[in-house]
Design a protein around this motif. Structure first.
Motif, short mmCIF file in Angstrom:
data_model
loop_
_atom_site.label_atom_id
_atom_site.label_comp_id
_atom_site.label_asym_id
_atom_site.label_seq_id
_atom_site.Cartn_x
_atom_site.Cartn_y
_atom_site.Cartn_z
N ALA A 99 -33.16 5.99 1.82
CA ALA A 99 -33.47 4.95 0.83
C ALA A 99 -32.97 5.33 -0.56
N ILE A 100 -33.08 6.61 -0.91
CA ILE A 100 -32.60 7.06 -2.23
C ILE A 100 -31.08 6.91 -2.32
N VAL A 101 -30.36 7.27 -1.25
CA VAL A 101 -28.91 7.09 -1.23
C VAL A 101 -28.54 5.62 -1.38
N ALA A 102 -29.24 4.75 -0.64
CA ALA A 102 -28.98 3.31 -0.75
C ALA A 102 -29.28 2.80 -2.15
N THR A 119 -23.09 -0.45 1.09
CA THR A 119 -24.41 -0.48 0.46
C THR A 119 -25.32 -1.49 1.15
N LEU A 120 -24.81 -2.70 1.36
CA LEU A 120 -25.64 -3.75 1.96
C LEU A 120 -25.92 -3.46 3.44
N GLN A 152 -15.08 -3.72 -2.70
CA GLN A 152 -15.72 -4.52 -1.67
C GLN A 152 -16.23 -3.66 -0.52
N THR A 153 -15.46 -2.61 -0.20
CA THR A 153 -15.92 -1.67 0.84
C THR A 153 -17.21 -0.99 0.43
N MET A 185 -22.60 0.48 -7.00
CA MET A 185 -21.56 -0.29 -6.31
C MET A 185 -21.68 -1.80 -6.43
N LEU A 186 -22.90 -2.31 -6.48
CA LEU A 186 -23.04 -3.77 -6.49
C LEU A 186 -22.61 -4.34 -7.84
N PRO A 187 -21.90 -5.46 -7.83
CA PRO A 187 -21.42 -6.03 -9.09
C PRO A 187 -22.58 -6.49 -9.96
N ALA A 188 -22.43 -6.27 -11.28
CA ALA A 188 -23.47 -6.68 -12.23
C ALA A 188 -23.53 -8.20 -12.29
N GLU A 189 -24.73 -8.72 -12.46
CA GLU A 189 -24.91 -10.16 -12.60
C GLU A 189 -25.31 -10.48 -14.03
#
Length: 412
Positions: free
Chosen positions: A179-182, A19-20, A13-14, A189-193
């Motif tokens: 932007a590349i790092v993000a 990321t966001l 979650q961290t 990091m973001l959960p797959a949908e």
């Protein structure tokens, strides 16, 4: 074992939160960092100010037009894939801005960067709502408010440091690696949908109910008042109070600094006290701050201006955290992107109203369009009229919020 899995979930979650937050920071940074380069661009391209101004306007226009589109695409195609696409567009556009050989191509690249920023700003909010636990939604929205304020405040400062060292291109080069790092973080990091089947487009009419409509209307009014402080404030401080440019910049930085430190506490208060109660407190502070700006600076000078901003700015952060939480509270999972886009659209409309309509009210109050020739008393009259209207707008926002609450109680 349970502690281990709980620790892993907290670490994940961290990562999502970082990321966001970085995505939101990039969108806000892109909004403000180009402003300080305007004089340099005028000289670099030997172009009149009106043409160079399009470098800023193109970004804002593209951002405003695309926020709802970004949200709807996120709902239909998946929030994570569309955020990743937005980060890729933003990174590419930042590179194109940095290497642009002409003003026309720079303006086009800035418009593309604004499209990417619309995806970043809208989908970061939707994903934060989707991934945050119910007990921490307000905190998450407060964090995004803090990061947005940080990006807006950081832009001019960072640009001022980079331009003497790297020229105007440096303000765009610095956004490319960020932007590349993000982008890498978003993929990792973001959960797959789950893969979404192509669903029929959701009609906006089915999304915008009476409650959301009031959230959007109040959002417009509040954003207009906050933009008014940014447009009218420098003229009043410089021409009405006679402060030099360095002191004007210092005083104008107080609001963003307060926003940075009050965003997360505002979100915590929403989680603890509920969005509707905090929303009312935020609007009351905004109305009080606007009323103080109408009278206090004219009475005790720059101290009165600072005291008014100290009241107004926390009210804005309380409002923002509470309003975003309330607007997204009961929204279906497949409509969160659209609602986040509508919140962004209403905010941008408010910013435009504040910059244009409220600026016109200030000019009317001053009595002339050429402010440099106006007397301090004329500037003070314009200030008083503008913020009396701003206070009336906040009272109207309170009336809308109270009316919505009463309607909800009767419905229950």
């Amino acid at each position: 074992m349970e502690r281990s899995s709980s620790g892993m979930a907290e670490t994940a979650q961290t990562g999502v939160t970082i990321t966001l937050a970085l995505a939101m920071l990039l969108a806000a940074l892109g909004t403000s960092i180009a402003n300080i380069a305007m004089p340099t661009l005028v000289e670099a391209f030997s172009a009149p100010f009106a043409q160079v101004q399009a470098v800023v306007v193109a970004y804002l226009a593209a951002l405003t037009v695309c926020v709802v589109i970004a949200g709807r695409l996120g709902d239909r195609r998946g929030l994570k894939p569309m955020l990743v696409a937005g980060l890729a567009v933003f990174a590419l556009a930042s590179l194109l801005c940095a290497i642009a050989p002409s003003l026309l191509l720079l303006i086009g690249a800035r418009a593309l960067q604004g499209v990417g920023a619309a995806f970043l700003m809208t989908l970061a909010m939707a994903l934060m709502r989707q991934t945050a636990s119910e007990a921490r939604v307000g905190r998450a929205m407060g964090l995004l408010g803090t990061v947005s304020a940080l990006g807006t405040a950081l832009g001019p400062s960072l640009g001022g440091l980079l331009i003497p060292l790297t020229g105007w291109r440096g303000i765009f080069w610095v956004q490319v690696p960020l932007a590349i790092v993000a982008l890498i973080l978003a993929i990792a990091m973001l959960p797959a949908e789950p893969v979404k089947e192509r669903a029929p487009a959701i009609r906006l009419r089915s999304v915008v109910n009476r409650s959301l409509a009031s959230n959007l209307l109040v959002n417009i009014l509040v954003a207009a008042v906050m933009m008014t402080t940014l447009v009218v404030g420098p003229f009043y401080l410089a021409l009405g109070l006679g402060l030099p440019a360095t002191q004007v910049g210092f005083v104008m930085a107080i609001g963003p600094v307060i926003s940075i430190f009050s965003g997360v506490p505002s979100g915590r208060l929403v989680d603890a006290r509920g969005s509707h109660r905090v929303l009312a407190i935020g609007l009351a502070l905004l109305a009080t701050g606007a009323l103080l700006l109408a009278f206090l600076p004219n009475g005790i000078g720059v101290v009165g201006y600072v005291l008014s901003i100290i009241v107004l700015t926390p009210g804005y952060q309380l409002f923002q955290a509470a309003n975003n939480t309330a607007a997204l509270a009961d929204v279906a999972r497949d409509q969160r992107g659209t609602v986040s886009g509508l919140l962004g659209l209403s905010r941008n409309i408010g910013l435009i109203v504040g910059a244009s309509a409220m600026g016109a009210v200030f000019a009317f109050g001053v009595g002339m369009e050429e402010f440099v020739r106006a007397t301090p008393s004329a500037i003070a009259s314009g200030m008083r009229l503008t913020f009396l209207l701003a206070a009336a707008m906040m009272l109207a926002a309170i009336a809308v919020t109270v009316g919505r609450s009463n309607s909800a109680k009767r419905a229950r």
